[in-house]
Scaffold this motif. Structure first.
Motif, mmCIF file in Angstrom:
data_model
loop_
_atom_site.group_PDB
_atom_site.id
_atom_site.type_symbol
_atom_site.label_atom_id
_atom_site.label_comp_id
_atom_site.label_asym_id
_atom_site.label_seq_id
_atom_site.Cartn_x
_atom_site.Cartn_y
_atom_site.Cartn_z
ATOM 1 N N ARG A 1 -4.215 -0.541 3.469
ATOM 2 C CA ARG A 1 -3.741 0.387 4.497
ATOM 3 C C ARG A 1 -2.656 1.309 3.936
ATOM 4 O O ARG A 1 -2.591 2.492 4.265
ATOM 5 C CB ARG A 1 -3.227 -0.386 5.717
ATOM 6 N N HIS A 2 -1.804 0.758 3.094
ATOM 7 C CA HIS A 2 -0.739 1.566 2.516
ATOM 8 C C HIS A 2 -1.308 2.621 1.575
ATOM 9 O O HIS A 2 -0.895 3.789 1.615
ATOM 10 C CB HIS A 2 0.252 0.667 1.777
ATOM 11 N N ARG A 3 -2.246 2.232 0.725
ATOM 12 C CA ARG A 3 -2.858 3.197 -0.187
ATOM 13 C C ARG A 3 -3.540 4.319 0.603
ATOM 14 O O ARG A 3 -3.417 5.494 0.264
ATOM 15 C CB ARG A 3 -3.861 2.495 -1.105
ATOM 16 N N ARG A 4 -4.255 3.950 1.660
ATOM 17 C CA ARG A 4 -4.932 4.942 2.488
ATOM 18 C C ARG A 4 -3.920 5.893 3.134
ATOM 19 O O ARG A 4 -4.149 7.104 3.213
ATOM 20 C CB ARG A 4 -5.775 4.234 3.555
ATOM 21 N N ALA A 5 -2.791 5.344 3.587
ATOM 22 C CA ALA A 5 -1.761 6.169 4.211
ATOM 23 C C ALA A 5 -1.150 7.152 3.219
ATOM 24 O O ALA A 5 -0.919 8.329 3.539
ATOM 25 C CB ALA A 5 -0.669 5.288 4.819
ATOM 26 N N MET A 6 -0.882 6.679 2.011
ATOM 27 C CA MET A 6 -0.296 7.550 0.996
ATOM 28 C C MET A 6 -1.292 8.619 0.549
ATOM 29 O O MET A 6 -0.943 9.795 0.408
ATOM 30 C CB MET A 6 0.167 6.721 -0.209
#
Length: 245
Positions: free
Chosen positions: A95-100
């Motif tokens: 989720r963090h990678r997708r957000a960044m």
């Protein structure tokens, strides 16, 4: 279940005797990670690392290039679609990678090289302790206090502690991406106390977010909130030593 700040978690309710007795001395201290004991390297340094990794260093040589990129980052972060991506981003690495990625694709310099940028964000040396982090952690250990970290973070922050030789000073880390919960969920603070073998009422939480870190008060912890400013010098952690006595 995530409790509000106005509820006492069902897993922790002080007895009448506890609430009438003197406040116990602090036996353990929990710290938030980002912007409390560690900070990310500066934007310009990170951009140069990304540029070197992606073959775009030449773009940074233009006058005012970093300021333009900084402005695009700020503007993109306000877009509703980008804001929506940030919700719950620290619950998992994916989720963090997708957000960044969703944020950086709106920035000319970072578009198309988001994965290289992400690698530079998560490198062990991409996060560094504040100048007063190590002295304060050592002073707490010398006083016999147990130390833990409770952090909304999307990868294993222990790599940054180890890189700077501070892992031996921290007894336990409770990280949102490993627990599937974010602060102020009381279970994170209660787990950290349990991992340290410390009673919540004998534990101090130190952070920079009055809502997320201040949520520890609902579990019976004392809480110290630092100003949420982008410090490059000492963080002001020496105050913690005065609080623990």
């Amino acid at each position: 279940m995530i409790h509000t700040l106005f509820e006492t978690p069902s897993s922790y309710r002080p007895t009448e005797a506890e609430t009438a007795a003197p406040v116990p001395r602090v036996e353990a201290v929990l710290f938030d990670f980002s912007n409390t004991v560690f900070r990310m390297i500066g934007l310009e340094t990170w951009l140069h690392r990304v540029g070197a990794a992606a073959g775009r260093l030449g773009l940074l040589e233009k006058p005012g290039a970093v300021a333009v990129i900084s402005g695009q980052l700020r503007d993109a972060f306000r877009l509703p679609s980008v804001v929506a991506l940030q919700e719950g981003r620290d619950l998992s690495p994916e989720r963090h990678r997708r957000a960044m990625h969703g944020w950086w694709e709106r920035v000319d310099f970072l578009r198309g090289v988001q994965e290289a940028a992400y690698r530079e964000l998560t490198r062990p040396d991409a996060w560094a302790p504040f100048p007063d982090t190590e002295p304060v952690l050592r002073a707490l250990r010398d006083r016999g206090l147990r130390i833990g970290i409770v952090s909304d973070f999307a990868w294993d922050l222990r790599t940054h502690l180890a890189h700077h030789g501070l892992d031996a000073l921290v007894d336990s880390c409770v990280i949102s991406c490993e627990q599937g919960r974010e602060k102020p969920d009381p279970e994170l603070f209660l787990k950290a106390c349990a991992d340290l073998g410390a009673e919540p009422r004998a534990t101090l939480m130190v952070g920079d977010n009055p809502v997320r870190d201040g949520g520890a008060t609902a579990c019976g912890l004392r809480t110290y909130i630092l100003p949420a400013e982008d410090r490059t010098g000492e963080r002001g952690l020496a105050d913690v030593l005065r609080l623990v006595g």
